[in-house]
Write an enzyme that holds these catalytic residues in place. Structure first.
Site, short mmCIF file in Angstrom:
data_model
loop_
_atom_site.label_atom_id
_atom_site.label_comp_id
_atom_site.label_asym_id
_atom_site.label_seq_id
_atom_site.Cartn_x
_atom_site.Cartn_y
_atom_site.Cartn_z
N ARG A 125 0.86 -1.18 0.00
CA ARG A 125 0.00 0.00 0.00
C ARG A 125 0.89 1.22 0.00
NH1 ARG A 125 -2.67 0.46 5.12
NH2 ARG A 125 -1.25 2.18 5.41
N GLU A 144 5.05 6.86 2.41
CA GLU A 144 5.85 5.63 2.45
C GLU A 144 5.13 4.58 1.64
OE1 GLU A 144 5.91 3.20 5.92
OE2 GLU A 144 3.83 3.62 6.44
N ASN A 146 4.14 0.52 2.11
CA ASN A 146 4.11 -0.59 3.07
C ASN A 146 4.14 -1.90 2.29
OD1 ASN A 146 3.29 1.02 5.66
ND2 ASN A 146 1.90 1.71 4.05
N SER A 151 -2.74 -2.89 6.08
CA SER A 151 -4.06 -3.30 6.56
C SER A 151 -5.17 -2.34 6.16
CB SER A 151 -4.01 -3.46 8.08
OG SER A 151 -3.57 -2.28 8.67
N LYS A 305 12.43 2.33 5.38
CA LYS A 305 12.55 3.77 5.17
C LYS A 305 13.89 4.10 4.50
CE LYS A 305 8.77 4.78 7.84
NZ LYS A 305 8.05 3.50 7.81
N LYS A 364 12.74 9.91 10.81
CA LYS A 364 12.12 8.58 10.81
C LYS A 364 13.12 7.46 11.08
CE LYS A 364 8.43 9.60 7.52
NZ LYS A 364 7.60 9.01 6.46
N GLU A 368 7.79 0.50 11.64
CA GLU A 368 6.49 0.54 10.98
C GLU A 368 5.40 0.62 12.05
OE1 GLU A 368 6.24 0.52 7.69
OE2 GLU A 368 8.39 0.28 7.43
N GLY A 369 4.20 0.97 11.58
CA GLY A 369 3.04 0.84 12.46
C GLY A 369 2.60 2.11 13.15
N ARG A 450 -7.41 7.58 5.18
CA ARG A 450 -7.38 7.70 6.64
C ARG A 450 -7.25 9.17 7.00
NH1 ARG A 450 -2.28 4.35 8.02
NH2 ARG A 450 -1.64 5.42 6.13
P1 ADP Z 1 4.80 4.16 9.71
O1 ADP Z 1 5.59 3.08 9.08
O2 ADP Z 1 4.96 4.24 11.18
O3 ADP Z 1 3.36 4.13 9.27
P2 ADP Z 1 4.98 6.62 8.19
O4 ADP Z 1 6.13 7.04 7.39
O5 ADP Z 1 3.78 6.20 7.44
O6 ADP Z 1 5.48 5.48 9.17
O7 ADP Z 1 4.60 7.79 9.18
C1 ADP Z 1 3.55 7.68 10.11
C2 ADP Z 1 2.63 8.88 10.03
O8 ADP Z 1 3.37 10.08 10.23
C3 ADP Z 1 1.97 9.05 8.68
O9 ADP Z 1 0.78 8.30 8.62
C4 ADP Z 1 1.73 10.55 8.63
O10 ADP Z 1 0.55 10.89 9.34
C5 ADP Z 1 2.92 11.10 9.39
N1 ADP Z 1 3.99 11.47 8.46
C6 ADP Z 1 4.96 10.65 8.00
N2 ADP Z 1 5.79 11.27 7.14
C7 ADP Z 1 5.34 12.54 7.05
C8 ADP Z 1 5.77 13.68 6.32
N3 ADP Z 1 6.84 13.63 5.52
N4 ADP Z 1 5.06 14.82 6.47
C9 ADP Z 1 3.98 14.88 7.27
N5 ADP Z 1 3.54 13.83 7.99
C10 ADP Z 1 4.20 12.67 7.89
MG MG Z 2 2.56 4.64 7.50
#
Ligand code: ADP
Ligand code: MG
Length: 474
Positions: A125, A144, A146, A151, A305, A364, A368-369, A450
Protein backbone atom coordinates in the site's frame (compact mmCIF):
# COMPACT_ATOMS: atom_id res chain seq x y z
CA UNK A 1 -10.14 21.92 -1.27
CA UNK A 2 -13.22 23.00 0.62
CA UNK A 3 -15.57 20.05 0.94
CA UNK A 4 -19.14 20.23 -0.28
CA UNK A 5 -20.51 20.10 3.25
CA UNK A 6 -19.25 23.24 4.92
CA UNK A 7 -22.97 24.14 5.30
CA UNK A 8 -23.85 21.11 7.43
CA UNK A 9 -20.64 20.73 9.38
CA UNK A 10 -21.72 23.43 11.90
CA UNK A 11 -25.38 22.36 12.12
CA UNK A 12 -25.27 20.65 15.53
CA UNK A 13 -28.68 18.99 15.34
CA UNK A 14 -28.14 17.59 11.86
CA UNK A 15 -24.69 16.34 12.80
CA UNK A 16 -25.99 14.58 15.93
CA UNK A 17 -28.68 12.82 13.98
CA UNK A 18 -26.32 11.83 11.19
CA UNK A 19 -23.72 10.54 13.65
CA UNK A 20 -26.25 8.21 15.28
CA UNK A 21 -27.21 6.85 11.86
CA UNK A 22 -23.55 6.57 10.88
CA UNK A 23 -22.52 4.49 13.88
CA UNK A 24 -25.35 2.02 13.40
CA UNK A 25 -24.67 1.87 9.67
CA UNK A 26 -21.01 1.03 10.38
CA UNK A 27 -22.07 -1.77 12.71
CA UNK A 28 -24.56 -3.08 10.15
CA UNK A 29 -22.06 -2.88 7.32
CA UNK A 30 -19.34 -4.63 9.31
CA UNK A 31 -16.85 -1.81 9.88
CA UNK A 32 -15.83 -3.57 13.08
CA UNK A 33 -13.04 -4.08 15.55
CA UNK A 34 -12.67 -6.10 18.69
CA UNK A 35 -12.52 -3.97 21.81
CA UNK A 36 -9.41 -3.07 23.78
CA UNK A 37 -10.94 -4.77 26.81
CA UNK A 38 -11.70 -8.05 25.01
CA UNK A 39 -9.16 -8.25 22.20
CA UNK A 40 -9.20 -12.08 22.07
CA UNK A 41 -12.91 -12.72 21.52
CA UNK A 42 -15.62 -11.59 19.14
CA UNK A 43 -18.38 -11.75 21.77
CA UNK A 44 -18.16 -8.00 22.21
CA UNK A 45 -17.22 -5.83 19.25
CA UNK A 46 -17.47 -2.18 18.36
CA UNK A 47 -17.27 -0.11 15.22
CA UNK A 48 -13.84 0.82 13.91
CA UNK A 49 -13.27 4.59 14.17
CA UNK A 50 -14.32 6.54 11.08
CA UNK A 51 -15.16 10.06 9.93
CA UNK A 52 -18.72 11.27 9.89
CA UNK A 53 -18.25 12.85 6.47
CA UNK A 54 -16.23 11.72 3.48
CA UNK A 55 -13.23 13.99 2.91
CA UNK A 56 -12.55 16.01 -0.21
CA UNK A 57 -9.72 14.62 -2.36
CA UNK A 58 -8.58 16.35 -5.56
CA UNK A 59 -9.59 14.09 -8.42
CA UNK A 60 -6.39 14.67 -10.38
CA UNK A 61 -4.22 13.58 -7.44
CA UNK A 62 -6.40 10.55 -6.78
CA UNK A 63 -6.03 9.50 -10.42
CA UNK A 64 -2.31 10.17 -10.30
CA UNK A 65 -1.98 7.86 -7.29
CA UNK A 66 -3.82 5.06 -9.10
CA UNK A 67 -1.84 5.61 -12.29
CA UNK A 68 1.52 5.13 -10.57
CA UNK A 69 0.61 2.02 -8.59
CA UNK A 70 1.63 -0.56 -11.20
CA UNK A 71 4.95 1.27 -11.46
CA UNK A 72 5.46 0.98 -7.71
CA UNK A 73 4.60 -2.72 -7.88
CA UNK A 74 7.28 -3.17 -10.54
CA UNK A 75 9.76 -1.16 -8.53
CA UNK A 76 9.27 -3.10 -5.29
CA UNK A 77 9.49 -6.36 -7.20
CA UNK A 78 12.70 -5.21 -8.90
CA UNK A 79 14.30 -4.14 -5.61
CA UNK A 80 13.42 -7.48 -4.02
CA UNK A 81 15.45 -9.24 -6.74
CA UNK A 82 18.42 -6.89 -6.57
CA UNK A 83 20.83 -8.23 -3.95
CA UNK A 84 23.52 -5.71 -4.75
CA UNK A 85 21.15 -2.77 -4.25
CA UNK A 86 19.74 -4.09 -0.97
CA UNK A 87 23.20 -4.90 0.33
CA UNK A 88 24.64 -1.48 -0.51
CA UNK A 89 21.61 0.48 0.60
CA UNK A 90 21.20 -1.21 3.96
CA UNK A 91 24.93 -1.58 4.76
CA UNK A 92 25.06 1.44 7.06
CA UNK A 93 21.61 0.80 8.59
CA UNK A 94 22.29 -2.79 9.65
CA UNK A 95 25.36 -1.70 11.57
CA UNK A 96 23.20 0.25 13.99
CA UNK A 97 19.65 -1.09 13.68
CA UNK A 98 19.38 -4.54 15.18
CA UNK A 99 15.92 -5.35 13.77
CA UNK A 100 16.83 -4.56 10.16
CA UNK A 101 20.09 -6.46 10.72
CA UNK A 102 18.25 -9.60 11.81
CA UNK A 103 15.92 -9.46 8.81
CA UNK A 104 18.94 -8.95 6.61
CA UNK A 105 20.72 -11.96 8.08
CA UNK A 106 17.75 -14.17 7.21
CA UNK A 107 17.73 -12.68 3.72
CA UNK A 108 21.39 -13.58 3.20
CA UNK A 109 20.93 -17.00 4.68
CA UNK A 110 18.07 -17.96 2.35
CA UNK A 111 19.98 -16.63 -0.65
CA UNK A 112 23.02 -18.69 0.25
CA UNK A 113 20.94 -21.82 0.57
CA UNK A 114 19.19 -21.02 -2.74
CA UNK A 115 15.54 -20.01 -2.95
CA UNK A 116 13.01 -22.82 -2.96
CA UNK A 117 10.20 -20.33 -3.63
CA UNK A 118 9.34 -19.86 -7.32
CA UNK A 119 6.06 -17.93 -7.13
CA UNK A 120 6.11 -14.44 -5.60
CA UNK A 121 3.16 -12.42 -4.32
CA UNK A 122 3.36 -8.75 -3.39
CA UNK A 123 0.61 -6.88 -1.58
CA UNK A 124 1.59 -3.33 -0.78
CA UNK A 125 0.00 0.00 0.00
CA UNK A 126 1.53 3.24 -1.17
CA UNK A 127 0.49 6.12 1.12
CA UNK A 128 0.27 9.78 0.15
CA UNK A 129 -0.62 13.16 1.55
CA UNK A 130 -1.62 16.24 -0.43
CA UNK A 131 1.04 18.87 0.05
CA UNK A 132 -0.34 22.38 -0.11
CA UNK A 133 2.00 24.73 -1.98
CA UNK A 134 2.43 28.47 -1.37
CA UNK A 135 -0.01 29.23 -4.21
CA UNK A 136 -2.66 26.93 -2.71
CA UNK A 137 -2.32 24.11 -5.24
CA UNK A 138 -2.00 20.60 -3.84
CA UNK A 139 0.61 18.03 -4.90
CA UNK A 140 0.64 14.28 -4.37
CA UNK A 141 3.51 13.30 -2.05
CA UNK A 142 4.32 9.76 -1.06
CA UNK A 143 4.64 9.23 2.69
CA UNK A 144 5.85 5.63 2.45
CA UNK A 145 5.13 2.30 0.82
CA UNK A 146 4.11 -0.59 3.07
CA UNK A 147 5.30 -3.94 1.76
CA UNK A 148 4.22 -6.05 4.72
CA UNK A 149 0.89 -6.38 6.55
CA UNK A 150 -0.69 -3.35 4.86
CA UNK A 151 -4.06 -3.30 6.56
CA UNK A 152 -7.60 -1.90 6.41
CA UNK A 153 -8.29 -3.13 2.87
CA UNK A 154 -11.11 -5.20 4.35
CA UNK A 155 -12.87 -2.70 6.56
CA UNK A 156 -12.57 0.09 4.02
CA UNK A 157 -14.40 -2.07 1.50
CA UNK A 158 -17.51 -1.10 3.50
CA UNK A 159 -16.96 2.55 4.37
CA UNK A 160 -18.26 4.02 1.11
CA UNK A 161 -21.70 2.52 1.81
CA UNK A 162 -21.74 4.04 5.28
CA UNK A 163 -20.72 7.47 4.01
CA UNK A 164 -23.26 7.27 1.20
CA UNK A 165 -26.01 6.75 3.74
CA UNK A 166 -24.77 9.62 5.92
CA UNK A 167 -24.80 11.98 2.95
CA UNK A 168 -28.36 10.96 2.10
CA UNK A 169 -29.46 11.58 5.69
CA UNK A 170 -27.90 15.04 5.37
CA UNK A 171 -29.78 15.75 2.16
CA UNK A 172 -26.74 15.32 -0.10
CA UNK A 173 -28.26 12.72 -2.39
CA UNK A 174 -26.48 13.89 -5.51
CA UNK A 175 -23.08 13.79 -3.78
CA UNK A 176 -23.87 10.38 -2.27
CA UNK A 177 -24.29 8.95 -5.74
CA UNK A 178 -20.77 10.07 -6.68
CA UNK A 179 -18.91 8.09 -4.02
CA UNK A 180 -16.73 5.50 -5.68
CA UNK A 181 -17.14 1.80 -5.09
CA UNK A 182 -14.01 0.33 -3.51
CA UNK A 183 -13.17 -3.26 -2.64
CA UNK A 184 -9.50 -3.85 -1.84
CA UNK A 185 -10.37 -7.08 0.01
CA UNK A 186 -11.45 -8.62 -3.30
CA UNK A 187 -8.28 -7.46 -5.05
CA UNK A 188 -6.03 -8.77 -2.30
CA UNK A 189 -7.83 -12.11 -2.34
CA UNK A 190 -7.46 -12.27 -6.11
CA UNK A 191 -3.68 -11.97 -5.75
CA UNK A 192 -3.53 -14.58 -3.00
CA UNK A 193 -5.74 -16.92 -5.03
CA UNK A 194 -3.53 -16.52 -8.09
CA UNK A 195 -0.41 -17.31 -6.08
CA UNK A 196 -2.15 -20.31 -4.52
CA UNK A 197 -3.16 -21.58 -7.95
CA UNK A 198 0.37 -21.21 -9.39
CA UNK A 199 1.83 -23.00 -6.39
CA UNK A 200 -0.13 -25.88 -7.82
CA UNK A 201 -1.38 -28.10 -5.04
CA UNK A 202 -5.17 -28.42 -4.59
CA UNK A 203 -4.79 -29.71 -1.04
CA UNK A 204 -2.52 -26.92 0.17
CA UNK A 205 -3.88 -24.09 2.32
CA UNK A 206 -3.32 -20.35 2.67
CA UNK A 207 -1.89 -19.46 6.08
CA UNK A 208 -2.58 -16.03 7.60
CA UNK A 209 0.28 -15.35 9.98
CA UNK A 210 -1.47 -13.34 12.69
CA UNK A 211 -0.65 -11.45 15.87
CA UNK A 212 -1.12 -12.70 19.42
CA UNK A 213 -3.69 -9.95 20.01
CA UNK A 214 -6.08 -9.84 17.07
CA UNK A 215 -8.20 -6.73 17.51
CA UNK A 216 -8.30 -6.10 13.78
CA UNK A 217 -9.45 -9.62 12.90
CA UNK A 218 -12.50 -8.48 10.92
CA UNK A 219 -10.32 -6.59 8.48
CA UNK A 220 -8.54 -9.88 7.77
CA UNK A 221 -11.75 -11.92 7.67
CA UNK A 222 -12.92 -9.97 4.63
CA UNK A 223 -9.92 -11.26 2.68
CA UNK A 224 -10.15 -14.70 4.25
CA UNK A 225 -13.81 -15.10 3.36
CA UNK A 226 -13.16 -14.13 -0.24
CA UNK A 227 -10.73 -17.05 -0.35
CA UNK A 228 -13.15 -19.51 1.24
CA UNK A 229 -15.71 -18.42 -1.35
CA UNK A 230 -13.22 -19.50 -4.00
CA UNK A 231 -12.94 -22.85 -2.18
CA UNK A 232 -9.42 -22.10 -0.96
CA UNK A 233 -8.82 -23.26 2.60
CA UNK A 234 -7.44 -20.70 5.05
CA UNK A 235 -5.78 -21.30 8.41
CA UNK A 236 -4.80 -18.63 10.95
CA UNK A 237 -1.56 -19.23 12.86
CA UNK A 238 0.88 -17.27 15.00
CA UNK A 239 4.68 -17.44 14.84
CA UNK A 240 4.59 -19.56 17.94
CA UNK A 241 2.32 -22.10 16.22
CA UNK A 242 4.80 -22.23 13.35
CA UNK A 243 7.61 -22.87 15.81
CA UNK A 244 5.64 -25.73 17.35
CA UNK A 245 3.91 -27.28 14.33
CA UNK A 246 5.86 -26.17 11.27
CA UNK A 247 8.20 -28.40 9.26
CA UNK A 248 9.78 -28.69 5.83
CA UNK A 249 10.03 -31.83 3.75
CA UNK A 250 13.01 -32.75 1.56
CA UNK A 251 11.93 -30.37 -1.21
CA UNK A 252 11.26 -27.68 1.39
CA UNK A 253 7.51 -27.80 1.13
CA UNK A 254 6.02 -26.22 4.25
CA UNK A 255 3.72 -28.26 6.48
CA UNK A 256 1.72 -27.21 9.51
CA UNK A 257 0.79 -30.31 11.49
CA UNK A 258 0.85 -32.35 8.30
CA UNK A 259 -1.09 -29.81 6.23
CA UNK A 260 0.75 -28.34 3.23
CA UNK A 261 0.90 -24.53 3.05
CA UNK A 262 0.90 -22.85 -0.39
CA UNK A 263 0.84 -19.19 0.68
CA UNK A 264 1.93 -17.44 3.89
CA UNK A 265 0.25 -14.04 4.20
CA UNK A 266 1.94 -12.01 6.97
CA UNK A 267 -0.23 -9.72 9.05
CA UNK A 268 2.49 -9.73 11.69
CA UNK A 269 6.27 -9.68 11.84
CA UNK A 270 6.99 -6.05 10.94
CA UNK A 271 8.13 -4.72 14.33
CA UNK A 272 10.77 -5.97 16.78
CA UNK A 273 8.11 -6.62 19.43
CA UNK A 274 6.69 -9.37 17.20
CA UNK A 275 9.80 -11.48 17.69
CA UNK A 276 11.40 -13.52 20.42
CA UNK A 277 14.06 -16.15 19.69
CA UNK A 278 11.46 -18.79 18.78
CA UNK A 279 9.63 -16.41 16.48
CA UNK A 280 12.87 -15.60 14.66
CA UNK A 281 13.41 -19.32 14.14
CA UNK A 282 9.84 -19.66 12.87
CA UNK A 283 10.43 -16.78 10.46
CA UNK A 284 13.56 -18.42 9.13
CA UNK A 285 11.71 -21.70 8.61
CA UNK A 286 9.00 -19.91 6.61
CA UNK A 287 11.53 -18.02 4.50
CA UNK A 288 13.48 -21.18 3.68
CA UNK A 289 10.33 -22.91 2.51
CA UNK A 290 8.91 -23.27 -0.99
CA UNK A 291 5.65 -21.60 0.14
CA UNK A 292 4.76 -18.24 -1.42
CA UNK A 293 5.51 -15.66 1.26
CA UNK A 294 3.61 -12.41 1.07
CA UNK A 295 5.98 -10.71 1.38
CA UNK A 296 9.22 -12.67 1.14
CA UNK A 297 11.98 -11.25 3.31
CA UNK A 298 13.58 -9.35 0.41
CA UNK A 299 10.32 -7.54 -0.28
CA UNK A 300 9.96 -6.65 3.38
CA UNK A 301 13.44 -5.11 3.23
CA UNK A 302 12.44 -3.23 0.07
CA UNK A 303 9.86 -1.43 2.20
CA UNK A 304 12.30 0.02 4.72
CA UNK A 305 12.55 3.77 5.17
CA UNK A 306 16.23 3.58 4.26
CA UNK A 307 15.43 2.06 0.86
CA UNK A 308 12.78 4.74 0.32
CA UNK A 309 15.35 7.43 0.96
CA UNK A 310 17.93 5.90 -1.38
CA UNK A 311 15.32 5.68 -4.17
CA UNK A 312 15.15 9.46 -4.21
CA UNK A 313 18.84 9.77 -5.18
CA UNK A 314 19.30 10.90 -8.78
CA UNK A 315 19.87 7.91 -11.05
CA UNK A 316 18.71 5.18 -8.66
CA UNK A 317 15.26 4.63 -10.16
CA UNK A 318 16.78 4.54 -13.65
CA UNK A 319 19.11 1.75 -12.54
CA UNK A 320 16.36 -0.25 -10.91
CA UNK A 321 13.89 0.13 -13.78
CA UNK A 322 16.06 0.22 -16.91
CA UNK A 323 14.24 1.05 -20.15
CA UNK A 324 11.17 2.42 -18.36
CA UNK A 325 11.60 6.19 -18.34
CA UNK A 326 7.84 6.88 -18.11
CA UNK A 327 7.45 4.70 -15.02
CA UNK A 328 10.49 6.37 -13.48
CA UNK A 329 9.04 9.82 -14.13
CA UNK A 330 5.63 8.91 -12.67
CA UNK A 331 7.26 7.47 -9.56
CA UNK A 332 9.64 10.38 -9.05
CA UNK A 333 6.83 12.92 -9.38
CA UNK A 334 5.38 11.61 -6.10
CA UNK A 335 8.59 11.88 -4.04
CA UNK A 336 9.05 14.38 -1.26
CA UNK A 337 12.56 15.48 -0.28
CA UNK A 338 14.34 12.59 1.45
CA UNK A 339 17.79 12.78 3.05
CA UNK A 340 20.39 10.32 4.23
CA UNK A 341 21.85 10.76 7.70
CA UNK A 342 24.76 8.43 6.98
CA UNK A 343 28.09 9.51 8.43
CA UNK A 344 29.90 12.05 6.27
CA UNK A 345 29.55 15.55 4.93
CA UNK A 346 26.14 15.11 3.29
CA UNK A 347 24.64 13.81 6.53
CA UNK A 348 26.34 16.50 8.63
CA UNK A 349 24.92 19.23 6.44
CA UNK A 350 21.30 18.03 6.47
CA UNK A 351 21.43 17.28 10.20
CA UNK A 352 22.51 20.87 10.85
CA UNK A 353 19.76 22.21 8.57
CA UNK A 354 17.14 20.12 10.36
CA UNK A 355 18.32 21.23 13.81
CA UNK A 356 18.01 24.85 12.66
CA UNK A 357 14.58 24.28 11.00
CA UNK A 358 12.94 21.34 12.81
CA UNK A 359 9.44 22.17 11.57
CA UNK A 360 10.45 21.60 7.97
CA UNK A 361 11.30 17.91 8.53
CA UNK A 362 10.25 14.54 9.90
CA UNK A 363 12.86 12.25 11.47
CA UNK A 364 12.12 8.58 10.81
CA UNK A 365 13.63 5.42 12.29
CA UNK A 366 13.40 2.02 10.52
CA UNK A 367 10.05 1.21 12.12
CA UNK A 368 6.49 0.54 10.98
CA UNK A 369 3.04 0.84 12.46
CA UNK A 370 2.83 4.49 13.46
CA UNK A 371 4.00 6.46 16.47
CA UNK A 372 7.74 6.19 15.79
CA UNK A 373 8.59 9.38 13.93
CA UNK A 374 9.92 12.55 15.51
CA UNK A 375 8.77 16.09 14.82
CA UNK A 376 9.52 19.67 15.86
CA UNK A 377 11.21 20.23 19.19
CA UNK A 378 11.64 16.50 19.81
CA UNK A 379 13.27 16.02 16.40
CA UNK A 380 15.68 18.82 17.25
CA UNK A 381 16.60 17.41 20.65
CA UNK A 382 17.17 13.88 19.38
CA UNK A 383 19.21 15.03 16.40
CA UNK A 384 21.35 17.24 18.60
CA UNK A 385 22.03 14.28 20.84
CA UNK A 386 22.94 11.79 18.09
CA UNK A 387 24.36 14.06 15.42
CA UNK A 388 27.94 12.97 16.06
CA UNK A 389 27.23 9.31 16.74
CA UNK A 390 26.73 6.39 14.33
CA UNK A 391 23.20 6.02 15.77
CA UNK A 392 22.25 8.85 13.42
CA UNK A 393 22.47 6.34 10.57
CA UNK A 394 19.45 4.39 11.82
CA UNK A 395 17.22 7.34 10.86
CA UNK A 396 16.32 9.16 7.67
CA UNK A 397 15.05 12.71 7.26
CA UNK A 398 12.08 13.69 5.14
CA UNK A 399 10.48 16.97 4.18
CA UNK A 400 7.36 17.54 6.20
CA UNK A 401 4.20 17.50 4.10
CA UNK A 402 1.71 20.23 4.93
CA UNK A 403 -1.82 19.47 3.75
CA UNK A 404 -4.71 21.92 3.86
CA UNK A 405 -6.93 20.99 6.85
CA UNK A 406 -10.71 20.55 6.58
CA UNK A 407 -13.41 20.25 9.26
CA UNK A 408 -14.84 16.84 10.06
CA UNK A 409 -16.04 14.69 12.98
CA UNK A 410 -14.00 11.67 14.07
CA UNK A 411 -16.41 9.02 15.34
CA UNK A 412 -14.83 6.84 18.01
CA UNK A 413 -16.56 4.61 20.51
CA UNK A 414 -16.89 6.27 23.94
CA UNK A 415 -15.71 9.65 22.64
CA UNK A 416 -17.66 12.92 22.54
CA UNK A 417 -18.90 14.22 19.20
CA UNK A 418 -16.80 17.25 18.37
CA UNK A 419 -15.65 19.00 15.26
CA UNK A 420 -11.93 18.70 14.40
CA UNK A 421 -9.59 20.22 11.91
CA UNK A 422 -8.42 17.22 9.93
CA UNK A 423 -5.93 16.08 7.34
CA UNK A 424 -6.08 12.89 5.25
CA UNK A 425 -3.69 10.26 3.91
CA UNK A 426 -4.60 8.30 0.78
CA UNK A 427 -3.32 4.76 0.32
CA UNK A 428 -3.48 2.73 -2.88
CA UNK A 429 -3.28 -1.04 -2.61
CA UNK A 430 -1.07 -2.80 -5.14
CA UNK A 431 -1.06 -6.52 -5.91
CA UNK A 432 1.29 -8.47 -8.15
CA UNK A 433 2.27 -12.06 -8.76
CA UNK A 434 5.47 -13.25 -10.40
CA UNK A 435 6.27 -16.79 -11.48
CA UNK A 436 10.00 -17.14 -12.01
CA UNK A 437 10.82 -14.10 -14.14
CA UNK A 438 7.31 -13.62 -15.54
CA UNK A 439 4.97 -11.08 -13.99
CA UNK A 440 1.55 -12.67 -14.34
CA UNK A 441 -0.48 -10.10 -12.39
CA UNK A 442 0.12 -6.41 -11.70
CA UNK A 443 -2.79 -4.29 -10.47
CA UNK A 444 -4.02 -1.50 -8.28
CA UNK A 445 -6.54 -3.15 -5.97
CA UNK A 446 -8.42 -0.29 -4.36
CA UNK A 447 -7.79 2.55 -1.95
CA UNK A 448 -7.86 3.56 1.70
CA UNK A 449 -8.39 7.05 3.04
CA UNK A 450 -7.38 7.70 6.64
CA UNK A 451 -8.01 10.99 8.40
CA UNK A 452 -6.67 12.43 11.64
CA UNK A 453 -6.94 15.62 13.64
CA UNK A 454 -4.17 18.10 12.80
CA UNK A 455 -2.85 18.17 16.37
CA UNK A 456 -1.44 14.67 15.85
CA UNK A 457 1.79 14.77 13.88
CA UNK A 458 1.91 10.99 13.43
CA UNK A 459 -0.85 8.77 12.08
CA UNK A 460 -2.12 5.21 11.98
CA UNK A 461 -5.58 3.75 12.65
CA UNK A 462 -4.18 0.87 14.70
CA UNK A 463 -2.10 3.42 16.63
CA UNK A 464 -5.39 5.09 17.66
CA UNK A 465 -4.81 8.37 15.84
CA UNK A 466 -6.28 8.18 12.34
CA UNK A 467 -9.76 6.92 11.43
CA UNK A 468 -11.25 5.36 8.31
CA UNK A 469 -12.64 7.69 5.69
CA UNK A 470 -13.93 7.72 2.10
CA UNK A 471 -12.63 10.06 -0.59
CA UNK A 472 -15.09 12.51 -2.14
CA UNK A 473 -13.47 13.58 -5.38
CA UNK A 474 -13.47 17.30 -6.13
P1 ADP B 1 4.80 4.16 9.71
O1 ADP B 1 5.59 3.08 9.08
O2 ADP B 1 4.96 4.24 11.18
O3 ADP B 1 3.36 4.13 9.27
P2 ADP B 1 4.98 6.62 8.19
O4 ADP B 1 6.13 7.04 7.39
O5 ADP B 1 3.78 6.20 7.44
O6 ADP B 1 5.48 5.48 9.17
O7 ADP B 1 4.60 7.79 9.18
C1 ADP B 1 3.55 7.68 10.11
C2 ADP B 1 2.63 8.88 10.03
O8 ADP B 1 3.37 10.08 10.23
C3 ADP B 1 1.97 9.05 8.68
O9 ADP B 1 0.78 8.30 8.62
C4 ADP B 1 1.73 10.55 8.63
O10 ADP B 1 0.55 10.89 9.34
C5 ADP B 1 2.92 11.10 9.39
N1 ADP B 1 4.00 11.47 8.46
C6 ADP B 1 4.96 10.65 8.00
N2 ADP B 1 5.79 11.27 7.14
C7 ADP B 1 5.34 12.54 7.05
C8 ADP B 1 5.77 13.68 6.32
N3 ADP B 1 6.84 13.63 5.52
N4 ADP B 1 5.06 14.82 6.47
C9 ADP B 1 3.98 14.88 7.27
N5 ADP B 1 3.54 13.83 7.99
C10 ADP B 1 4.20 12.67 7.89
MG1 MG C 1 2.56 4.64 7.50
Amino acid sequence: MAAAWQDVVRDAAAVREAAAVAVDAALLAGVLMRTGEQPHASDVVNYAPFTLLPSAVPRALFEQAYAVQQDFNLLVDAISQNKEFLEQTLASTIKVDDFTARLFRIYMQVLEEGLAQTVFLGINRSDYMFDCGQDGTAALRQIEINTIAASFGGLTSRTADVHGLVLRVLGKTEEASHLLPNNPAKGLALGIAKAWELYGSQRAVVMFLVEEVQRNIFDQRYVENELWNRNIRVIRKRFRDVFEQGSLDASRRLYMDGQEVAVVYYREGYVPQNYDQQNWEARLLLERSRAVKCPDIATQLAGTKKVQQELSRPGTLEKLLPGRPEAVARIRATFAGLYSLDEGEEGDRIAATAIANPDRFVLKPQREGGGNNLYGEELKQVLEKIKDSPERTSYILMDKIKPQPALNYLLRAHSPLQVSECVSELGIFGVYVRQGQELVLNQAAGHLLRTKAVEHADGGVAAGVAVLDTPFLV
